[in-house]
Design a protein around this motif. Structure first.
Motif, PDB file in Angstrom:
ATOM      1  N   TYR A 101       0.835  -1.204   0.000  1.00 59.38           N
ATOM      2  CA  TYR A 101       0.000   0.000   0.000  1.00 59.38           C
ATOM      3  C   TYR A 101       0.872   1.257   0.000  1.00 59.38           C
ATOM      4  O   TYR A 101       0.622   2.197  -0.770  1.00 59.38           O
ATOM      5  N   ASP A 194      -1.614   5.928   6.994  1.00 58.17           N
ATOM      6  CA  ASP A 194      -2.939   6.269   7.519  1.00 58.17           C
ATOM      7  C   ASP A 194      -3.749   4.976   7.616  1.00 58.17           C
ATOM      8  O   ASP A 194      -4.126   4.393   6.589  1.00 58.17           O
ATOM      9  N   ILE A 195      -4.016   4.527   8.839  1.00 58.15           N
ATOM     10  CA  ILE A 195      -4.641   3.218   9.039  1.00 58.15           C
ATOM     11  C   ILE A 195      -6.036   3.157   8.429  1.00 58.15           C
ATOM     12  O   ILE A 195      -6.424   2.137   7.843  1.00 58.15           O
ATOM     13  N   VAL A 196      -6.796   4.233   8.538  1.00 53.76           N
ATOM     14  CA  VAL A 196      -8.147   4.238   7.972  1.00 53.76           C
ATOM     15  C   VAL A 196      -8.097   4.057   6.459  1.00 53.76           C
ATOM     16  O   VAL A 196      -8.834   3.237   5.883  1.00 53.76           O
ATOM     17  N   LYS A 197      -7.210   4.781   5.807  1.00 54.45           N
ATOM     18  CA  LYS A 197      -7.068   4.644   4.352  1.00 54.45           C
ATOM     19  C   LYS A 197      -6.525   3.260   3.987  1.00 54.45           C
ATOM     20  O   LYS A 197      -6.925   2.674   2.978  1.00 54.45           O
ATOM     21  N   GLU A 199      -7.006   0.437   5.652  1.00 53.31           N
ATOM     22  CA  GLU A 199      -8.077  -0.555   5.790  1.00 53.31           C
ATOM     23  C   GLU A 199      -9.048  -0.462   4.618  1.00 53.31           C
ATOM     24  O   GLU A 199      -9.541  -1.488   4.127  1.00 53.31           O
ATOM     25  N   SER A 200      -9.321   0.753   4.146  1.00 54.93           N
ATOM     26  CA  SER A 200     -10.190   0.913   2.980  1.00 54.93           C
ATOM     27  C   SER A 200      -9.546   0.307   1.742  1.00 54.93           C
ATOM     28  O   SER A 200     -10.211  -0.330   0.911  1.00 54.93           O
ATOM     29  N   TRP A 201      -8.239   0.477   1.617  1.00 55.42           N
ATOM     30  CA  TRP A 201      -7.502  -0.113   0.497  1.00 55.42           C
ATOM     31  C   TRP A 201      -7.547  -1.637   0.563  1.00 55.42           C
ATOM     32  O   TRP A 201      -7.739  -2.314  -0.455  1.00 55.42           O
TER      33      TRP A 201
END
Length: 337
Positions: A101, A194-197, A199-201
């Motif tokens: 990522y 960025d953990i949120v991004k 996880e979305s990836w």
């Protein structure tokens, strides 16, 4: 209607009783359906249709929303499915995905293209497929993190000791030409992402993979339906829009899985002269059935055949080989009994 996904879920209802339900995804002529089957209070099966339409994204969104509601009410899947949640990763696997990522978010195209050029030339020298040397993902990671020593190169996921010993010299010559801003070990990446991004990836990656798997399942069912009707490779190519070579790989794979490919083999071999088939059969007997080139050489056909004629010869030989192997297995089974 073709069922391409099915899972059973259970919910404890008290007094040591369990309520079972099923969720399924089905496809018919490009139309997706999502069904929920759950017995009512009397035990009579009841079916609810959550979705019907042609949009994959809409279908998957409604499927996941429906499952979330069922999870809130106490249902849990008997078998954990990748469709029901984002991929759960930990340890080394999660770190590998995080590195991938990060590299997508911070590409280094110039280095990547140099590594690709090296891989192409090296693969040609060795007579190997380029991905055998290193996948695109591995080259991406090398291009971004720029290892400067064998020890650092070995920390790249997918690049172990053997490949490091073989290719470190060439790769490190390329990476040494560039200045990097961060070094090894790569544990700093986890803090910079960025953990949120991320996880979305991860979820997007998983959905892409699932879509490919479901599309493959649909194509597989179509292939079986066409072959069951006595269809030819040309029919399969028209319906599935795949190269003939890829279709042949599928046919061989399905044959290994136990599906009956006899009608397709018969349809394709009908245009091959019987004397040619006899020659090929005898060549399989003498040369074995692992490789086709020695068989064709034994038949005396490698010199005269070129281009499409050669491709066609390999096609029918691959199909005849299915018949040859099946007969040999049958004879071995009879001898054993």
């Amino acid at each position: 209607m073709n069922i391409v996904f099915l899972n059973t879920l259970e919910k404890e209802t008290g007094d040591h009783r369990v309520l079972s339900a099923q969720v399924s995804i089905a496809e018919e002529q490009g139309v997706w359906n999502v069904f929920w089957n759950e017995p009512d209070s009397t035990g009579k099966p009841q079916q609810a249709q959550w979705y019907q339409g042609m949009s994959w994204d809409e279908m998957l969104s409604i499927f996941r929303h429906g499952l979330r509601e069922k999870f809130r009410s106490g249902f849990r899947p008997i078998v954990s499915s990748e469709l029901e949640s984002a991929q759960v990763l930990s340890g080394k696997a999660r770190m590998t995905q995080m590195l991938t990522y990060y590299c997508e978010e911070n590409p280094s195209e110039e280095v990547y293209e140099q590594l690709r050029a090296w891989r192409r030339e090296q693969a040609s020298r060795e007579g190997k497929a380029p991905y055998i040397l290193a996948t695109n993902r591995v080259l991406r990671i090398i291009s971004v993190f720029l290892p400067q020593s064998k020890e650092e190169l070995q920390q790249i996921p997918g690049f172990g000791e053997q490949k490091t010993n073989m290719y470190a010299g060439d790769i490190l010559k390329i990476t040494a030409e560039y200045t990097r801003t961060n070094g090894f070990p790569l544990d700093w990446v986890a803090k910079s992402v960025d953990i949120v991004k991320f996880e979305s990836w991860l979820l997007a990656q998983k959905e892409q993979k699932l879509r490919m798997e479901l599309d493959r399942e649909v194509s597989k069912r179509k292939l079986l339906e066409i072959t069951a009707r006595g269809g030819s490779l040309a029919d399969l190519q028209t319906d599935l829009t795949m190269p003939r070579r890829e279709l042949l790989l599928w046919v061989e794979e399905l044959d290994r899985e136990g599906y009956d490919m006899d009608l397709l083999v018969e349809a394709e071999l009908a245009s091959v002269p019987e004397e040619e088939q006899i020659k090929a059969w005898n060549a399989f007997e003498s040369e074995g059935d692992r490789y086709l080139k020695p068989v064709l050489q034994r038949m005396g056909g490698t010199e005269e055949l070129k281009g499409k004629e050669l491709d066609r010869a390999y096609e029918w030989l691959r199909l005849l080989r299915l018949r040859f192997r099946k007969e040999k297995e049958s004879m071995s089974a009879q001898a054993a009994s």
